[in-house]
Design an enzyme around this catalytic site. Sequence first.
Site, PDB file in Angstrom:
ATOM      1  N   ASN A  67      -0.469   5.934   5.239  1.00  0.00           N
ATOM      2  CA  ASN A  67      -1.036   4.898   6.097  1.00  0.00           C
ATOM      3  C   ASN A  67      -0.639   5.195   7.537  1.00  0.00           C
ATOM      4  O   ASN A  67       0.348   5.889   7.795  1.00  0.00           O
ATOM      5  CB  ASN A  67      -0.451   3.528   5.724  1.00  0.00           C
ATOM      6  CG  ASN A  67      -1.025   2.959   4.449  1.00  0.00           C
ATOM      7  OD1 ASN A  67      -2.040   2.294   4.461  1.00  0.00           O
ATOM      8  ND2 ASN A  67      -0.377   3.246   3.335  1.00  0.00           N
ATOM      9  N   HIS A  97      -7.844  -1.182   8.784  1.00  0.00           N
ATOM     10  CA  HIS A  97      -6.821  -0.639   7.891  1.00  0.00           C
ATOM     11  C   HIS A  97      -7.000   0.879   7.880  1.00  0.00           C
ATOM     12  O   HIS A  97      -7.919   1.393   7.256  1.00  0.00           O
ATOM     13  CB  HIS A  97      -7.002  -1.238   6.490  1.00  0.00           C
ATOM     14  CG  HIS A  97      -6.052  -0.714   5.462  1.00  0.00           C
ATOM     15  ND1 HIS A  97      -4.917  -1.398   5.074  1.00  0.00           N
ATOM     16  CD2 HIS A  97      -6.050   0.427   4.735  1.00  0.00           C
ATOM     17  CE1 HIS A  97      -4.271  -0.702   4.148  1.00  0.00           C
ATOM     18  NE2 HIS A  97      -4.942   0.416   3.930  1.00  0.00           N
ATOM     19  N   CYS A 138      -3.493   6.888  -1.485  1.00  0.00           N
ATOM     20  CA  CYS A 138      -4.296   6.267  -2.538  1.00  0.00           C
ATOM     21  C   CYS A 138      -4.343   7.214  -3.721  1.00  0.00           C
ATOM     22  O   CYS A 138      -4.786   8.348  -3.590  1.00  0.00           O
ATOM     23  CB  CYS A 138      -5.702   5.956  -2.040  1.00  0.00           C
ATOM     24  SG  CYS A 138      -6.747   5.266  -3.335  1.00  0.00           S
ATOM     25  N   HIS A 178      -5.696   4.968   7.649  1.00  0.00           N
ATOM     26  CA  HIS A 178      -4.765   5.977   7.146  1.00  0.00           C
ATOM     27  C   HIS A 178      -4.817   7.162   8.099  1.00  0.00           C
ATOM     28  O   HIS A 178      -5.839   7.427   8.725  1.00  0.00           O
ATOM     29  CB  HIS A 178      -5.149   6.402   5.722  1.00  0.00           C
ATOM     30  CG  HIS A 178      -4.788   5.379   4.683  1.00  0.00           C
ATOM     31  ND1 HIS A 178      -3.992   5.657   3.600  1.00  0.00           N
ATOM     32  CD2 HIS A 178      -5.111   4.074   4.572  1.00  0.00           C
ATOM     33  CE1 HIS A 178      -3.846   4.566   2.863  1.00  0.00           C
ATOM     34  NE2 HIS A 178      -4.513   3.577   3.429  1.00  0.00           N
ATOM     35  N   ASP A 237       0.834  -1.209   0.000  1.00  0.00           N
ATOM     36  CA  ASP A 237       0.000   0.000   0.000  1.00  0.00           C
ATOM     37  C   ASP A 237       0.864   1.253   0.000  1.00  0.00           C
ATOM     38  O   ASP A 237       0.503   2.276  -0.581  1.00  0.00           O
ATOM     39  CB  ASP A 237      -0.926  -0.013   1.228  1.00  0.00           C
ATOM     40  CG  ASP A 237      -2.145   0.864   1.041  1.00  0.00           C
ATOM     41  OD1 ASP A 237      -2.401   1.315  -0.087  1.00  0.00           O
ATOM     42  OD2 ASP A 237      -2.857   1.106   2.036  1.00  0.00           O
TER      43      ASP A 237
HETATM   44 MG    MG Z   1      -4.704   1.770   2.138  1.00  0.00          MG
END
Ligand code: MG
Length: 309
Positions: free
Chosen positions: A251, A209, A242, A211, A15
Amino acid sequence: VSDRSVTIVEVGPRDGLQNEPGVVPTEAKVRYAAALARAGIERIEATAFVHPKWVPQMADAEAVVAGLAADSGTGRARFSALVPNRRGLERALAAGVREVAVVVSATESFNRANLNAATDATHAEIAAVVGAAAAAGVRARAYLSVAFVCPYEGTVEPSRAAAAARRLHDAGVFEVALSDTIGAAAPRGVAQLLDAVAPHIPIERIALHLHDTRGTALPNVLRALDRGVGVFDASAGGIGGCPYAPGAAGNLATEDLLFLLDGMGIATGVSLEGVLAASRGLEAALGRALPARVLRAGGAPRLDTPRPA
Ligand code: MG
């Protein structure tokens, strides 16, 4: 909570690095992921088997997996890979990957922008991928993108995200990672979604998950810990974002998450110094400072040194 333990899933090599503007040498990627394994992280998403036309940063997926397999210092770590479809799964299996991750968005507009498909079509593809993976003895986790807030549709109704999470769980994934893809969730939204999901999916199968785009990642972790979540994704150095989500950057940093958990007496099996070493190695490879707060602060304070007068 001092008898608790938490699992950290390292997502920086995928990521994080997939959002790097320049080309990162394969060797630097392997060194970063291997250093994180040596720090004690047992679950590491190493790369993505996506078409290089769409994500050129991941074009060396096979080489990264081979490089990690050849590294004798990675201990108990298990390296997984993101696969958007059956073609990606075929490549991952051929490369020897033993765990994969699939992804779908909670909203139609983000799924169109990110995956160029309706969510129904993506869920169908995921069911096929998970089935084929299981037939090969490979387990799959799922990301539910924009589970809290969508850049196009705003706040996502918890019942809507929970229904999508349930659909993923029913498809046979071992874990659903509820993802704050653009870093806009706040603790109340986290609690609401976890409460909506809890009746349908065992909490052991839920990951978060997060950020840190707007500084709410750690408050969200605290709220999720209160709700019994025990798996958190993070990215060493705080790299990532992203490309399809305007303004999304960063992240939750692994060292920041670990500093919090260490301070709460929650066991992870991960060495903060080891993670910082991985981040510093990546800083050298990328030629720039990375944003993780604990990294910028120089690590944990040395409490045994005399205070200045
Ligand atoms: Mg991500």
